[in-house]
Design a protein around this motif. Structure first.
Motif, PDB file in Angstrom:
ATOM      1  N   UNK A  23      13.509   5.283  -6.716  1.00  0.00           N
ATOM      2  CA  UNK A  23      12.707   5.932  -7.684  1.00  0.00           C
ATOM      3  C   UNK A  23      12.030   7.256  -7.010  1.00  0.00           C
ATOM      4  N   UNK A  24      11.486   8.189  -7.855  1.00  0.00           N
ATOM      5  CA  UNK A  24      10.950   9.340  -7.080  1.00  0.00           C
ATOM      6  C   UNK A  24       9.957   9.012  -6.167  1.00  0.00           C
ATOM      7  N   UNK A  25       9.847   9.890  -5.176  1.00  0.00           N
ATOM      8  CA  UNK A  25       9.323   9.624  -3.927  1.00  0.00           C
ATOM      9  C   UNK A  25       7.558   9.721  -4.195  1.00  0.00           C
ATOM     10  N   UNK A  26       7.237  10.720  -5.225  1.00  0.00           N
ATOM     11  CA  UNK A  26       6.030  11.188  -5.484  1.00  0.00           C
ATOM     12  C   UNK A  26       5.268  10.057  -6.281  1.00  0.00           C
ATOM     13  N   UNK A  27       6.257   9.006  -6.871  1.00  0.00           N
ATOM     14  CA  UNK A  27       5.676   7.982  -7.820  1.00  0.00           C
ATOM     15  C   UNK A  27       5.371   6.773  -6.692  1.00  0.00           C
ATOM     16  N   UNK A  28       5.992   6.653  -5.765  1.00  0.00           N
ATOM     17  CA  UNK A  28       6.018   5.374  -5.014  1.00  0.00           C
ATOM     18  C   UNK A  28       4.703   4.958  -4.699  1.00  0.00           C
ATOM     19  N   UNK A  29       3.676   5.986  -4.130  1.00  0.00           N
ATOM     20  CA  UNK A  29       2.301   5.514  -3.469  1.00  0.00           C
ATOM     21  C   UNK A  29       1.577   5.403  -4.682  1.00  0.00           C
ATOM     22  N   UNK A  30       1.822   5.924  -5.770  1.00  0.00           N
ATOM     23  CA  UNK A  30       1.004   5.528  -7.161  1.00  0.00           C
ATOM     24  C   UNK A  30       1.100   3.959  -7.557  1.00  0.00           C
ATOM     25  N   UNK A  31       2.588   3.651  -7.492  1.00  0.00           N
ATOM     26  CA  UNK A  31       2.957   2.445  -7.987  1.00  0.00           C
ATOM     27  C   UNK A  31       2.285   1.310  -7.287  1.00  0.00           C
ATOM     28  N   UNK A  32       2.478   1.647  -5.895  1.00  0.00           N
ATOM     29  CA  UNK A  32       2.175   0.536  -4.907  1.00  0.00           C
ATOM     30  C   UNK A  32       0.462   0.302  -4.910  1.00  0.00           C
ATOM     31  N   UNK A  33      -0.393   1.392  -5.295  1.00  0.00           N
ATOM     32  CA  UNK A  33      -1.852   1.535  -5.549  1.00  0.00           C
ATOM     33  C   UNK A  33      -2.196   0.626  -6.812  1.00  0.00           C
ATOM     34  N   UNK A  34      -1.300   0.817  -7.859  1.00  0.00           N
ATOM     35  CA  UNK A  34      -1.388   0.200  -8.989  1.00  0.00           C
ATOM     36  C   UNK A  34      -0.914  -1.124  -9.206  1.00  0.00           C
ATOM     37  N   UNK A  35      -0.072  -1.442  -8.468  1.00  0.00           N
ATOM     38  CA  UNK A  35       0.353  -2.880  -8.206  1.00  0.00           C
ATOM     39  C   UNK A  35      -0.839  -3.687  -7.425  1.00  0.00           C
TER      40      UNK A  35
END
Length: 247
Positions: A23-35
């Motif tokens: 997926x888009x790199x800029x979304x990865x950190x956000x996804x892991x934090x929300x997860x």
């Protein structure tokens, strides 16, 4: 895929794996934090809801056989770090909790040998109706057999989720002796926080081969998202209720 053999003191098989998500790199950190936020919010609620079932299971385990009701095993997982703008997964071991489903004096060597034969494609194992698990395991108690079929033995892993060692959804955490059987490609499945449920548990469970299980987990770490996690959580409930693929 980029894998280095940098060793860490937390585990004999430690290494780092560069994040494989497509997926888009800029979304990865956000996804892991929300997860992680979802894990922290849901795990305590699930423990409270499941507490009567857990207490009943503990009493049944103690009544049927001697030994502790909780089974603790060293398993291999991973935790992510941000390094030079990239996310890398540091593989290490942790103490995984389960309800005990076997006799307290059960010999672990039996499963080690079975797993080795399954991994190497021995006919009597690879063609079994439920190859990954030993469906006729004399070490399993009557209560333990019920707990396994209903997946209730996994409930204590909610404590691992609260501790940050696991997630509600992710690749299956594996015993250290299973990692010893891995080819280089297989380590890719460890590029994610291990989960109580995941692709293998929903779509394969005990009906798939070793390689199919690996590909399912690798597919998950490559395309995981909040939508996929929510979908797998719902399908897990359906799978457990229907006992689909249970052993």
């Amino acid at each position: 895929m980029s894998i280095t053999t940098t060793l860490f003191p937390c585990a004999p098989y430690s290494r780092e794996i560069v994040d494989l998500n497509i997926g888009p790199a800029y979304m990865r950190g956000l996804y892991l934090s929300l997860k992680r936020l979802i894990d922290v919010l849901l795990a305590p609620v699930m423990i409270v809801i499941a507490s009567p079932v857990l207490l009943a299971a503990i009493l049944l385990i103690k009544c049927e056989s001697k030994g502790p009701a909780l089974f603790i095993q060293e398993r291999v997982g991973a935790r992510y770090r941000k390094r030079r703008g990239k996310i890398v997964w540091q593989i290490c071991t942790f103490r995984c909790y389960k309800l005990r489903t076997m006799r307290a004096d059960a010999d672990e060597a039996i499963h080690k040998e079975y797993l080795w034969r399954f991994r190497n494609g021995y006919t009597e194992v690879a063609h079994h109706d439920a190859p990954f698990k030993m469906s006729c395991d004399s070490r399993v108690t009557k209560v333990g057999r019920f707990l396994r079929r209903t997946s209730l033995d996994e409930l204590p892993q909610l404590l691992n989720v609260m501790r940050g060692e696991m997630s509600l959804v992710g690749p299956r955490p594996v015993p250290v002796y299973e990692v010893e059987l891995y080819d280089e490609l297989h380590f890719s499945r460890l590029a994610g926080t291990p989960g109580i449920t995941g692709m293998w548990q929903v779509y394969g469970r005990s009906r798939v081969t070793f390689e199919e299980m690996m590909h399912m987990d690798i597919d998950y770490v490559q395309r995981c998202s909040l939508w996929l996690d929510m979908k797998l959580l719902v399908l897990t409930v359906v799978s457990v209720i229907s006992l689909k693929g249970a052993v």
